[in-house]
Design a protein around this motif. Structure first.
Motif, mmCIF file in Angstrom:
data_model
loop_
_atom_site.group_PDB
_atom_site.id
_atom_site.type_symbol
_atom_site.label_atom_id
_atom_site.label_comp_id
_atom_site.label_asym_id
_atom_site.label_seq_id
_atom_site.Cartn_x
_atom_site.Cartn_y
_atom_site.Cartn_z
ATOM 1 N N LEU A 28 0.755 -1.314 0.000
ATOM 2 C CA LEU A 28 0.106 -0.069 -0.036
ATOM 3 C C LEU A 28 0.886 1.307 0.010
ATOM 4 N N ILE A 33 -2.517 -0.465 -5.117
ATOM 5 C CA ILE A 33 -3.854 -0.874 -4.433
ATOM 6 C C ILE A 33 -4.908 -1.218 -6.051
ATOM 7 N N GLU A 34 -6.053 -1.587 -5.804
ATOM 8 C CA GLU A 34 -6.752 -2.266 -6.714
ATOM 9 C C GLU A 34 -6.886 -1.171 -7.806
ATOM 10 N N THR A 36 -4.392 -0.116 -9.893
ATOM 11 C CA THR A 36 -3.064 0.315 -10.177
ATOM 12 C C THR A 36 -2.645 -0.518 -11.423
ATOM 13 N N ASN B 97 1.641 11.108 -2.067
ATOM 14 C CA ASN B 97 0.961 10.109 -1.217
ATOM 15 C C ASN B 97 1.587 10.462 0.403
ATOM 16 N N ASN B 242 -7.202 0.257 5.017
ATOM 17 C CA ASN B 242 -7.128 0.020 3.751
ATOM 18 C C ASN B 242 -8.052 1.094 2.811
ATOM 19 N N THR B 243 -9.158 1.526 3.642
ATOM 20 C CA THR B 243 -9.841 2.681 2.992
ATOM 21 C C THR B 243 -9.150 4.088 2.850
ATOM 22 N N THR B 245 -5.704 4.357 2.944
ATOM 23 C CA THR B 245 -4.660 4.184 1.990
ATOM 24 C C THR B 245 -5.147 4.548 0.533
ATOM 25 N N ASN B 246 -6.531 3.652 0.474
ATOM 26 C CA ASN B 246 -6.947 3.776 -0.908
ATOM 27 C C ASN B 246 -7.169 5.148 -1.478
ATOM 28 N N SER B 247 -7.965 5.895 -0.527
ATOM 29 C CA SER B 247 -8.267 6.930 -0.912
ATOM 30 C C SER B 247 -7.400 8.354 -0.901
ATOM 31 N N LYS B 250 -5.104 7.360 -4.352
ATOM 32 C CA LYS B 250 -6.063 7.629 -5.420
ATOM 33 C C LYS B 250 -6.141 9.186 -5.632
#
Lengths: 74, 674
Positions: A28, A33-34, A36, B97, B242-243, B245-247, B250
């Motif tokens: 991460l 992540i999904e 990518t 990031n 997870n949420t 990090t994903n945000s 992105k």
């Protein structure tokens, strides 16, 4: 297909990130992540680890660590 | 005084920025985790004093490793006025990031987009103005290596416009945050309440404890908040870390897409081409070996002549020093200690060490700066994995060639504590710069012949010796993993940074001043008292035999069994403070006069050794023992500091020594058959 099965030059989109907790955190961090885009760019002399182009950086990952990361080949 | 923290991913030129700002010459390297401790320095700009802290390079603040924890705790809990986040323009997206994560904790952030020169070469352009608009904090562009843009960075220190962007999360998570925020009102000191709320939700025990200490109150003692949190967490039922990090990832992607333009899609084609060769099945490993041999060749070849000159100079100078001491009527024993003890040990150390170091260190720094070292780790990782250890151990081994103490503290780049300990315990199997001169001298005398110019043979022997060291590293790592340090290999992710053309002049200056002078200085400090002590040892007589010889003959039976002799063994023991003085001590002991003989060339050295019973077996055993014995005192202290354990320090002393003794014993026993 899984990330570790990618051939040199293969490109793909990450579909599902699954690995043990420690590894997931590392992945991460580098932005895996999904969704990518990844490209397999290098193989080490013994084939493992391989290096992948992830968000502009070349990252070496061991096969064992990414054998459960699902990728859709492009 | 304002406090500034310098954060950033590894390998983005953070330390270069730090050096320019503070004028301090701190070494920067091209691998992750170079900044081991929080280095800090002071500078002045427009009458304001700034105290700047160089934090360890990290990819995120999630604190998976020791370094990330250090960086996060500093940003969260230490008083500071500003955080400068250094980013790599070539790889901005991933760097953003970290920027977003830091912006979540504090508003006062300056984003420094560095390596613009590298980006330009790769035809990557970054719209800094737009980036500043989006992030809402000052953004400056620099190429720190060429000192460009530093004025803008300094200017930005006075900026007052901080209105940072906020990353929006999943709706459920946002509602949860909104529900908790009221309870945190006024209780979070300098921390952003939103960030505290997020971290309460994602709950990390370590962070929670630090948070508790910092805020001086335990949020969970409030039953109401605790229940609220519990309910909210149950309701939203999602993997919060997870949420988050994903945000963030992105969002970083979205921003990067808006501000970065790639005018050449194939911008890293050249690096790829080099990599394909350096990591290929056929050439990868051989190239590494050849490179190692080339470095030795240049070092040995280049060091011979200046070494000789230094010897001649010092022995010429000695006459004048003696004359002068006689002139001022110093007592004989004093001038004896001074000249035959201290002066000779000291000049030996300088003559033998300085030239190879002055050549080896710059060469090594060149390799380091070019970005080659991580490729070594990449190539060898499979072998390390087989030993249940980490490929990054290859990096610490490389550092060990320079100095084992550096290699030991460098092991911090390894995340897993178990693998880190293995790297620390085995680092001594890589011969450091203090041991090279001894090895090279003995190889030259006994294997190659003094008059023959067969330098190639000595390099081959030296390389074989190092391969033995590497083999032992693998073997011991494997055995440790299977016994006292049981465990499976942990994960391994390593960035292979782009190759960069090293700046030759800077490399030369930096490696000579930072490393050579440092290591030599250390050796000199040790050599001065050691010289005096050794002289006393060799000159205090009991029953007509010197103390040194007494001890030597006491050790002799044991030493002979492992192919050495008492003198050699005591030389290694007395050489504990610094391996460089092993040969001088041996010579001093062999000479009945109790002083290092004057010797203008290696032939006289050879004669002394042969007269004292050295054979080919002795030479081989000395070589092997100098590869495998207890680390020097500095390294031991570093091991103690890094492991925080006396037990492991003892293991690090005993392990190589026992292996050395066993190997030498085997060699000695085998030699009987020849």
């Amino acid at each position: 297909m899984f990330l570790c099965d990618m051939k040199l030059g293969n490109k793909g989109i990450v579909k599902k990130v699954k690995a043990n907790d420690n590894i997931i955190k590392r992945l991460l961090d580098i932005g895996l992540i999904e969704g990518t885009l990844v490209e397999c760019v290098l193989k080490s002399p013994f084939n493992d680890p391989k290096a992948y182009l992830i968000r502009g950086a070349t990252i070496a990952i061991r096969d064992d660590d990414c054998k459960e990361i699902e990728v859709d080949l492009l | 005084m304002k406090v500034v923290a310098l954060a950033g991913n590894p390998n983005v030129g953070k330390s270069t920025v730090f050096n320019i700002l503070t004028g301090m010459h701190q070494h920067t390297g091209n691998w992750p985790g170079k900044t081991v401790d929080n280095a800090n320095g002071i500078f002045k700009y427009k009458n304001i004093n700034y105290n700047i802290y160089d934090l360890p390079g990290t990819y995120s603040l999630m604190a998976h490793s020791k370094e990330e924890e250090v960086a996060r705790d500093f940003i969260c809990f230490e008083e500071h006025d500003l955080v400068i986040v250094v980013c790599d323009a070539v790889c901005l997206e991933r760097n953003l990031n970290l920027v977003l994560q830091i912006l979540e904790i504090t508003d006062k952030v300056i984003v420094c987009v560095n390596l613009l020169d590298e980006a330009k070469k790769k035809k990557i352009s970054v719209n800094l103005k737009k980036l500043q608009e989006i992030l809402g904090v000052p953004v400056v562009g620099t190429s720190a290596r060429n000192k460009k843009g530093i004025d803008k960075l300094l200017n930005a220190l006075e900026s007052k416009k901080f209105n940072p962007i906020e990353v929006k999360y999943d709706d459920n998570l946002e509602t949860a945050i909104a529900n908790i925020l009221p309870y945190l009102e006024g209780k979070t000191k300098n921390l952003n309440p939103r960030w505290v709320a997020l971290n309460l939700l994602s709950y990390d025990e370590k962070l929670y404890n630090s948070l508790k200490d910092y805020l001086n109150f335990d949020i969970f003692t409030d039953e109401f908040i605790k229940n609220q949190l519990f309910n909210i967490k149950r309701e939203i039922d999602l993997d919060i870390v997870n949420t988050i990090t994903n945000s963030t990832v992105k969002k970083a992607e979205e921003i990067a897409n808006k501000v970065v333009t790639f005018n050449n899609k194939d911008y890293n084609a050249k690096d790829r081409k080099i990599d394909k060769i350096l990591t290929s099945k056929l050439f990868g490993i051989p190239i590494m070996l050849i490179l190692l041999m080339v470095i030795f060749w240049i070092t040995i070849k280049g060091a011979n002549y200046p070494s000789d000159l230094l010897f001649k100079f010092f022995s010429w100078l000695e006459k004048y020093i003696l004359n002068f001491l006689q002139l001022i009527n110093t007592p004989w024993w004093f001038s004896e200690i001074l000249v035959n003890g201290i002066y000779r040990v000291l000049t030996w150390v300088i003559s033998v060490m300085l030239p190879p170091m002055a050549i080896f260190f710059p060469l090594f720094t060149l390799l380091e700066d070019s970005g080659f070292l991580p490729r070594i780790a990449f190539n060898l990782d499979k072998a390390f994995k087989k030993c249940c250890s980490c490929g990054k151990q290859a990096l610490t081994m490389c550092m060990g060639f320079g100095c084992n103490a550096v290699g030991v503290s460098g092991a911090r780049i390894i995340d897993s504590p178990r693998e880190r300990l293995i790297a620390i315990l085995t680092n001594v199997f890589v011969p450091c710069n203090g041991r090279f001169p001894t090895m090279i001298t003995i190889i030259t005398i006994f294997f190659v012949g003094i008059n023959s110019n067969n330098i190639f043979l000595s390099i081959v022997i030296l390389t074989l010796l190092i391969l033995l060291g590497i083999f032992l590293t693998f073997l011991v790592s494997f055995l440790l993993s299977k016994t006292v340090l049981k465990g499976i290999p942990s994960s391994f992710t390593l960035e292979l940074p782009p190759y960069r053309r090293p700046q030759f002049l800077k490399v030369l200056v930096r490696s000579i001043f930072n490393r050579t002078i440092f290591v030599l200085g250390r050796a000199i400090i040790v050599a001065i008292p050691a010289g005096a002590i050794i002289w006393l040892f060799a000159n205090i007589n009991i029953d007509g035999i010197s103390l040194l010889n007494h001890v030597a003959s006491f050790l002799d039976p044991f030493a002979k069994a492992i192919g050495l002799d008492g003198v050699i063994l005591i030389a290694f023991i007395l050489g504990f403070p610094a391996n460089e003085i092993v040969v001088p001590i041996m010579l001093m002991a062999y000479m009945a006069t109790g002083q290092i003989i004057e010797f203008s060339n290696l032939e006289s050295l050879r004669q002394i050794l042969v007269v004292n019973g050295w054979t080919l077996t002795t030479a081989i055993c000395v070589l092997v023992f100098s590869l495998c014995h207890f680390p020097c005192s500095t390294t031991c202290l570093t091991i103690k500091k890094e492991t925080g354990s006396l037990k492991w320090t003892l293991v690090s002393i005993l392990l190589p020594t026992i292996i050395g003794i066993i190997l030498c014993f085997i060699i000695k026993q085998l030699s009987i058959f020849f």
